[in-house]
Enzyme design. Sequence first.
Site, mmCIF file in Angstrom:
data_model
loop_
_atom_site.group_PDB
_atom_site.id
_atom_site.type_symbol
_atom_site.label_atom_id
_atom_site.label_comp_id
_atom_site.label_asym_id
_atom_site.label_seq_id
_atom_site.Cartn_x
_atom_site.Cartn_y
_atom_site.Cartn_z
ATOM 1 N N GLY A 1 -2.246 -13.382 -2.025
ATOM 2 C CA GLY A 1 -1.073 -12.574 -1.720
ATOM 3 C C GLY A 1 -1.469 -11.132 -1.438
ATOM 4 O O GLY A 1 -2.604 -10.717 -1.694
ATOM 5 N N CYS A 2 -0.518 -10.376 -0.918
ATOM 6 C CA CYS A 2 -0.825 -9.013 -0.490
ATOM 7 C C CYS A 2 -1.041 -8.091 -1.687
ATOM 8 O O CYS A 2 -2.116 -7.488 -1.833
ATOM 9 C CB CYS A 2 0.271 -8.491 0.432
ATOM 10 S SG CYS A 2 1.956 -8.748 -0.160
ATOM 11 N N TYR A 3 -0.036 -7.970 -2.558
ATOM 12 C CA TYR A 3 -0.243 -7.164 -3.765
ATOM 13 C C TYR A 3 -1.466 -7.645 -4.553
ATOM 14 O O TYR A 3 -2.282 -6.834 -4.991
ATOM 15 C CB TYR A 3 0.984 -7.229 -4.680
ATOM 16 C CG TYR A 3 2.178 -6.416 -4.257
ATOM 17 C CD1 TYR A 3 2.118 -5.037 -4.162
ATOM 18 C CD2 TYR A 3 3.397 -7.031 -4.004
ATOM 19 C CE1 TYR A 3 3.243 -4.292 -3.807
ATOM 20 C CE2 TYR A 3 4.521 -6.294 -3.652
ATOM 21 C CZ TYR A 3 4.441 -4.923 -3.561
ATOM 22 O OH TYR A 3 5.553 -4.194 -3.225
ATOM 23 N N THR B 1 -4.184 -8.907 -3.643
ATOM 24 C CA THR B 1 -5.445 -8.471 -3.046
ATOM 25 C C THR B 1 -5.737 -7.012 -3.403
ATOM 26 O O THR B 1 -6.832 -6.676 -3.882
ATOM 27 C CB THR B 1 -5.381 -8.637 -1.510
ATOM 28 O OG1 THR B 1 -5.267 -10.029 -1.209
ATOM 29 C CG2 THR B 1 -6.625 -8.070 -0.838
#
Lengths: 345, 345, 345, 345
Positions: C148-150, C152
């Site tokens: 996921g973005c957060y 990472t």
Amino acid sequence: MIKIGIVGGTGYTGVELLRILAVHPEAQVQCITSRSEAGVPVADMYPNLRGHFDLAFSEPDPAVLAGCDLVFFATPHGVAMRMVPELMAAGVRVVDLSADFRIKDLDTWARWYGMPHEAPEWAANAVYGLPEVARNAIRQAQLVANPGCYPTAIQLGFLPLLESGLVDASRLIADGKSGASGAGRQGKIGMLHGEVGESFKAYGASGHRHLPEIRQGLAAAAGQPVGVTFVPHLVPMVRGIEATLYAELTTADDFERLQGLYEDRYRDEPFVDVMPAGSHPETRSVRGANHCRMALHRQEDSKTVIVTSVIDNLVKGAAGQAVQNMNVMFGLDETLGLKAPALLP
Amino acid sequence: MIKIGIVGGTGYTGVELLRILAVHPEAQVQCITSRSEAGVPVADMYPNLRGHFDLAFSEPDPAVLAGCDLVFFATPHGVAMRMVPELMAAGVRVVDLSADFRIKDLDTWARWYGMPHEAPEWAANAVYGLPEVARNAIRQAQLVANPGCYPTAIQLGFLPLLESGLVDASRLIADGKSGASGAGRQGKIGMLHGEVGESFKAYGASGHRHLPEIRQGLAAAAGQPVGVTFVPHLVPMVRGIEATLYAELTTADDFERLQGLYEDRYRDEPFVDVMPAGSHPETRSVRGANHCRMALHRQEDSKTVIVTSVIDNLVKGAAGQAVQNMNVMFGLDETLGLKAPALLP
Amino acid sequence: MIKIGIVGGTGYTGVELLRILAVHPEAQVQCITSRSEAGVPVADMYPNLRGHFDLAFSEPDPAVLAGCDLVFFATPHGVAMRMVPELMAAGVRVVDLSADFRIKDLDTWARWYGMPHEAPEWAANAVYGLPEVARNAIRQAQLVANPGCYPTAIQLGFLPLLESGLVDASRLIADGKSGASGAGRQGKIGMLHGEVGESFKAYGASGHRHLPEIRQGLAAAAGQPVGVTFVPHLVPMVRGIEATLYAELTTADDFERLQGLYEDRYRDEPFVDVMPAGSHPETRSVRGANHCRMALHRQEDSKTVIVTSVIDNLVKGAAGQAVQNMNVMFGLDETLGLKAPALLP
Amino acid sequence: MIKIGIVGGTGYTGVELLRILAVHPEAQVQCITSRSEAGVPVADMYPNLRGHFDLAFSEPDPAVLAGCDLVFFATPHGVAMRMVPELMAAGVRVVDLSADFRIKDLDTWARWYGMPHEAPEWAANAVYGLPEVARNAIRQAQLVANPGCYPTAIQLGFLPLLESGLVDASRLIADGKSGASGAGRQGKIGMLHGEVGESFKAYGASGHRHLPEIRQGLAAAAGQPVGVTFVPHLVPMVRGIEATLYAELTTADDFERLQGLYEDRYRDEPFVDVMPAGSHPETRSVRGANHCRMALHRQEDSKTVIVTSVIDNLVKGAAGQAVQNMNVMFGLDETLGLKAPALLP
């Protein structure tokens, strides 16, 4: 106290009406309707209203609305024309913020809005609520059609030119720009922040619903049919409309007279501000306020007059003008509840 | 009518004072000073004030300021401390929106602001103007140090936790986010739209001037020294501060009591709004308004309490709180001139 | 040339995959599926791709997908877990950009995603695709769960601290901020420009789906369970994530060693950039690029370490990391197709 | 490899040149000058370039520049005209991104730029670098005047109309809108985020420096003097220009032919994209890319043709077009280094 009803209050014009009426000394909101949100406190949906209203959205109830002195419609087109006749019969006054009663030619209306008009007699009777043009008629009106946002900025900007007959009315150009709140509060993909943010584009360039309204108003000012091209654009901001208007003087020598012409035309208007020629009105200078600010420009000795005109689309372009109309209709000071300066920066 | 002087009115807090005072029924702005813009009408610099003020900026004149009942300083740090003693001697009351009188420990002040303090006796006498903490002292004060923007949002958010002693005061974290107007109206490259727009970053992460002010206020609330880490961030918007606060409960069981604790603490505060637990206050819900809205959160059964707190940095974080302080100082209704709802959307 | 299929290509991660693959020298997109847009050329929906792809969206066809070397899933959660087993059986390799295979504990997955997991054996086999942690496993993997973005931004920021055991792993705080594209391209009212623009707020403060993913990754790095509080916030911009991380050193003296520790940890990583201590990474410095930039901070002599970490949520937080994983899986230069600098300003 | 020098590299066009050249396979930047930042690594000022360039800014050194194959000037006006003659004598080729060599009539140049021209012989020799018009001349040119941003979008949009003689060339209107990066990277108060954000306005409405450049280019296309009104506007975004163009057909019947006319005119142009009539090009569809996208519109059966045209002001409006010119000058594939799709969203 004027007893107020609001039909269709969940959109941006609904919350803006509440924001303005919250501090209006002569108005009291009795009910605000929404079928989808019935029972929800307005302050739950709009936390800026916490502490200002105890009201919850309710199902529209004809009896309750009939008990109001004034009902605002903040609905999509097609709603007001079905509910207005009953309110008229009950003697209630109405300011309709939707497009239902703005266009006098009902074939035109039907073509642009994709449905037949269902209250033609009231369309004929409705007063087009641009106070700078129709103040006296508004005072007496039972039904006021509140102008659209672009049409307000564009008509106010062109009026002195057309009334004076100094320009060629057959080739007017209005390049309009609006913040995203103008599209309303519906879950359209095209209006997501991810789509609108940090980008700019024209839309409706082959024809936008505000075109016939603009044309009708400009023709009335000119006393003859007009040719007008109108291209709206979407600006990555929330509020504000700017219109840059182009018209051609029949005689180039007339430019020097224009500043005086504009100042004279709007000298007594509390909400129209003619800035010095060459100024650049910013939308933020009217954010949250009911003003239209404008300025005149010419490039070298060209015959083309340029007018830049700004409003807050939700205020002078919607809810603020509606309250201004209410003030006129009820014989109040026209600026009541509308005196606070714009929020800049 | 309270006769008002404003020193240093060309910045964002200056125009915001004027915006608020334009509709304040008990205040009249007598003069607004600016060395660089002397002679320029305020409405030429801030067109939202056209029609509201005839005033022009003027050179600061001690005699004129001495004739005021109240002088607001909206100056960079270092100015007020030089001018205040003379005004104090003349019996004028002062609300200083700069940092000059906020910090009691003058060594700390000198270290963070890079100059020795020049009015130490008045620094000792000044009342730190957070009305939710010091209302009675403000009422009597001749000199009020108006709190900083981040310190307002952060102190109000932490206060009930620290006053109640329910959290470990040695490890508080305040993650702050501010719109660009917080940096003032000076031509710094780093604050250009081309630099700030469509980007997000922390700044001052190794130490920001508001840290000692926050630490002083939280220590007073806790009744003991506190350990607080404060990281500010720059948001690509104009107005608004959000602070997300983290503290650790000494006993996890206490979480359930916190909502009641907060509601009790702020029940009679006109400008602090404790939303239901789990709400997410948005900065736009206080845009242009003097409110601080906050909410409590917990993740699963963690001992960490999360408080989210929002203000408009120019209103409750500056000019609005200054007017609130003025209302308190002059025995007026504390909400006078500050009643309009926030501008949402 | 690697034959590529993309399932669910109408969202922001889909178009971002196409943007990156358009100039990737070793990949050729064979098909991109969308039930709702089948038949529509991708360049009609995404005009930035005009001239780059002749492809139209198509109904997902198992035979076509089975003919690909690699299939990317850019679908909402719940889709990939139903389609992956068949592709696995056909020997196709998969990078799943959704959340379906990120969480190893399937009870946790089911609780946060509101449905039972339908491919538990593949959830067990999937490799969590953070190349900076699991490069070797990714190389061999048939199924990669793209982070996921957060998670990472937050994992990369915390890793050196946790791997070294220098901080108290029981009280980590991650304050995350994301642009609006992180919410995807669906017509939600809350994500309209009129709602998101010019405002800032926390969301999911009582628990967000990325929390268990973050916790799982940090625990693996620490070699023990961790306590982490994660609060995401919505920034009025389109792209970018910033995470400000707080951890407490077990010994304050260790701070000086940290910069070296971080530089050593990431020295050979092509996409992690440790800036000098005290720097302030901006999201725009990674816009459109696959980098994570980070910096360390300390306030005075505090034991609290602060790490600020930025990524582009659609690139290192989604499509770029997916292509990085593809490069690793197929034995290519890991930076292939990912070399262009970020778009600043 | 072409050895490149860049004079004046600290502004937005400088960093944009570096961003593009970082991945250009045939160009190597040898030096980049800045008096004020001499000694500072470019990656310290522009962190998106970390890992791409080891270069530091240097004092301009004629010997070093004379050793380059091509020098780009990314300077304010008035600088290139003083340095170019010496480079010309040394046989160096130059692409000047400033305004110094764009205008052939030097009295006009002197009037709009407020100084006499100091290299009139080179102004006469310079080739105006719009490849879609002057590709062959650019190929041979030693000195190329890279077009301005608005002039690029506006000329490309009007060219087919004027070359075909189908419209009245005496009354053209160009309503332009630009993001804030167009104003450069200097600390002007008017360009602060606090001033530009969340607002929209016209500027230079009584005459902007790009007007004579536009007029010169349109007259060349029309083969006769033209009358053109140009009003630029400032959009609260970083990158992007949109121009909405209005012209009047001499015969209304000709509208149907226009789409074909435009498609034919630009069929072989790699960087001009004629979208289907009625499309609405968005600035984001060209963000970071060297394309100009445009579309035609008509309202009902009006004689007014509307063209909407978008570019990225820093790419096709500056650095990208400069690299395109370099490619042409050095006989490379014109699209080399310019192939990546735009960054959308």
